[in-house]
Design a protein around this motif. Structure first.
Motif, PDB file in Angstrom:
ATOM      1  N   VAL A 247       0.852  -1.189   0.000  1.00 21.09           N
ATOM      2  CA  VAL A 247       0.000   0.000   0.000  1.00 21.09           C
ATOM      3  C   VAL A 247       0.889   1.242   0.000  1.00 21.09           C
ATOM      4  O   VAL A 247       1.891   1.286   0.688  1.00 21.09           O
ATOM      5  CB  VAL A 247      -0.897   0.023   1.261  1.00 21.09           C
ATOM      6  N   MET A 249       0.631   5.632  -0.044  1.00 17.63           N
ATOM      7  CA  MET A 249      -0.243   6.798   0.015  1.00 17.63           C
ATOM      8  C   MET A 249       0.438   7.931  -0.741  1.00 17.63           C
ATOM      9  O   MET A 249       1.613   8.194  -0.534  1.00 17.63           O
ATOM     10  CB  MET A 249      -0.516   7.186   1.467  1.00 17.63           C
ATOM     11  N   LEU A 269      -7.495   3.913  -4.654  1.00 12.92           N
ATOM     12  CA  LEU A 269      -8.516   4.272  -3.669  1.00 12.92           C
ATOM     13  C   LEU A 269      -8.456   5.774  -3.459  1.00 12.92           C
ATOM     14  O   LEU A 269      -7.459   6.299  -2.955  1.00 12.92           O
ATOM     15  CB  LEU A 269      -8.248   3.541  -2.350  1.00 12.92           C
ATOM     16  N   LEU A 296     -14.166   2.263   4.186  1.00 18.16           N
ATOM     17  CA  LEU A 296     -12.735   2.044   3.949  1.00 18.16           C
ATOM     18  C   LEU A 296     -12.324   0.568   3.890  1.00 18.16           C
ATOM     19  O   LEU A 296     -11.714   0.121   2.917  1.00 18.16           O
ATOM     20  CB  LEU A 296     -11.919   2.772   5.035  1.00 18.16           C
ATOM     21  N   LEU A 300     -10.810  -1.623   0.687  1.00 13.96           N
ATOM     22  CA  LEU A 300      -9.458  -2.204   0.695  1.00 13.96           C
ATOM     23  C   LEU A 300      -9.507  -3.705   0.443  1.00 13.96           C
ATOM     24  O   LEU A 300      -8.705  -4.257  -0.313  1.00 13.96           O
ATOM     25  CB  LEU A 300      -8.762  -1.930   2.026  1.00 13.96           C
ATOM     26  N   ILE A 313      -3.265   4.887  -2.511  1.00 13.74           N
ATOM     27  CA  ILE A 313      -4.335   5.598  -1.815  1.00 13.74           C
ATOM     28  C   ILE A 313      -4.088   7.102  -1.893  1.00 13.74           C
ATOM     29  O   ILE A 313      -2.990   7.572  -1.589  1.00 13.74           O
ATOM     30  CB  ILE A 313      -4.400   5.176  -0.334  1.00 13.74           C
ATOM     31  N   LEU A 329      -4.328   4.538   7.642  1.00 16.51           N
ATOM     32  CA  LEU A 329      -3.744   4.457   6.300  1.00 16.51           C
ATOM     33  C   LEU A 329      -2.225   4.535   6.372  1.00 16.51           C
ATOM     34  O   LEU A 329      -1.522   3.793   5.694  1.00 16.51           O
ATOM     35  CB  LEU A 329      -4.278   5.597   5.413  1.00 16.51           C
TER      36      LEU A 329
END
Ligand code: TXA
Ligand code: MG
Length: 334
Positions: A247, A249, A269, A296, A300, A313, A329
């Motif tokens: 993941v 961000m 996302l 959320l 995911l 994200i 997150l």
């Protein structure tokens, strides 16, 4: 661990009471030392009798969770909460008056009645009174506190529906009560009491601003995300809640570039907005914190199941009611 059949008990939260057939069946399984997953307003919990070391050990086994990570005890009343505490500070009572039943967990000194297994050897116990009618009816029917972590395998994202619970725990638990989707969607706010002050160990949708109306809140920012060494709560380890895909961000501009790109196996996302609609590998969540939190974990899990190489994200705001969302997150990144 031997495979068992997991019963799925559908239950409408409007009709529920402790005498409901499904609740009675679930209560019997729990009183026999079994494991029953149930909805709370935050996420689904994996319940067992809190005062039974054997039942509690089965929670750790089913989740694959290390025994060093303590559990939250779920209670029906403040009296039941007090029965688990060696000491019930006045500040705990004020927080209970203000936020219980609801998504707040309070850490207090532990009574010797609480098994070591629940507290992972700590001298404190975490207690919460959930608001969800199904959770309340279940605890009332059992007549005893229930230890319950989120009903997912260790390190997976918490479940916000019965289907999510079955994804990870089918065949490992006796029953799941299916009460539909969770209203809040993020785990409860976890607080410790330091004299007259509140220390936030895990942010949640009961925010610092609301807590500050009851007592002074110690500065939380210093502990969030980056400070991995100071770990006031074992569950605050950085990679605690995450999908299997890596993941990342990113800020809005970079996200927008990826959104317009084609042909990559990236799950996206982002926040709802003009020209943005859900697609095979992309999900957009409401741009208000309550709606975002609610959707959320489902989003995911969806992207993870698509088998994407990476989930990107779009960074949401970090302030105010977004704090807990940002915290979760940020913990998913590598
Ligand atoms: O919303 C929630 O809190 C959900 C629902 C099911 O109630 N439960 C939940 O439980 O999120 P779990 O086990 O996934 O997370 C509990 C967190 C862990 O991070 C654990 O380390 C921490 O609470 N915790 C439990 N007892 C503690 C204690 N005595 N002191 C500090 N942290 C504690
Ligand atoms: Mg959890």
């Amino acid at each position: 661990m031997s495979e068992r059949t997991t019963i799925v008990g559908e239950i409408n939260q409007v009709e529920v009471d402790p005498g409901h057939e499904m609740i009675e069946q679930a209560a019997r399984l729990l009183l026999d030392g079994g494991l029953v997953a149930f909805p709370t307003e935050t996420v689904y919990g994996l319940g067992a009798l809190a005062l039974s070391p054997r039942a509690v050990r089965r929670i750790f086994e089913a989740k694959g969770r290390p025994a060093t990570n303590p559990l939250i005890c779920h209670v029906w009343s403040v009296d039941q909460a007090r029965s688990l505490a060696a000491e019930w500070p006045e500040l705990a009572q004020r927080l209970a008056d203000e936020f219980w039943p609801g998504p707040l967990t309070i850490v207090v000194p532990r009574s010797s009645r609480v098994p070591d297994e629940v507290c992972a050897g700590l001298e404190t116990v975490a207690i919460r009174m959930p608001a969800h009618p199904v959770a309340r009816a279940l605890i009332e029917a059992v007549g005893e506190p229930l230890a319950a972590p989120s009903a997912n395998r260790y390190t997976e994202v918490s479940p916000t529906s019965a289907a999510h619970v079955l994804d990870g725990l089918e065949g490992r638990i006796e029953m799941v009560l299916d009460g539909g989707g969770c209203q809040v969607g993020l785990e409860s706010t976890l607080v410790a009491l330091v004299g007259d002050e509140i220390e936030i160990l895990r942010p949640g949708m009961v925010g610092a601003e609301q807590l500050a109306e009851v007592a002074r809140v110690r500065d939380f920012k210093a502990q969030v995300v980056d400070d991995l060494k100071a770990r006031p709560s074992p569950g605050l380890s950085r990679r605690h809640y995450s999908p299997t895909a890596p993941v990342r961000m990113v800020e809005g501009g970079e996200f927008e570039g990826l959104r317009r790109g084609v042909g990559t196996k990236i799950g996206l996302l982002g926040l709802c907005g003009a020209g943005r609609s859900d697609g095979a590998d992309r999900r957009f969540l409401p741009a208000d914190p309550d709606g975002y939190a609610r959707g959320l974990y489902g989003a995911l899990r969806y992207l993870d199941r698509r088998g994407v190489d990476e989930i990107v994200i779009e960074a949401p705001p970090r302030e105010g009611r977004w704090t807990a969302i940002y915290d979760r997150l940020a913990r998913m990144g590598r």
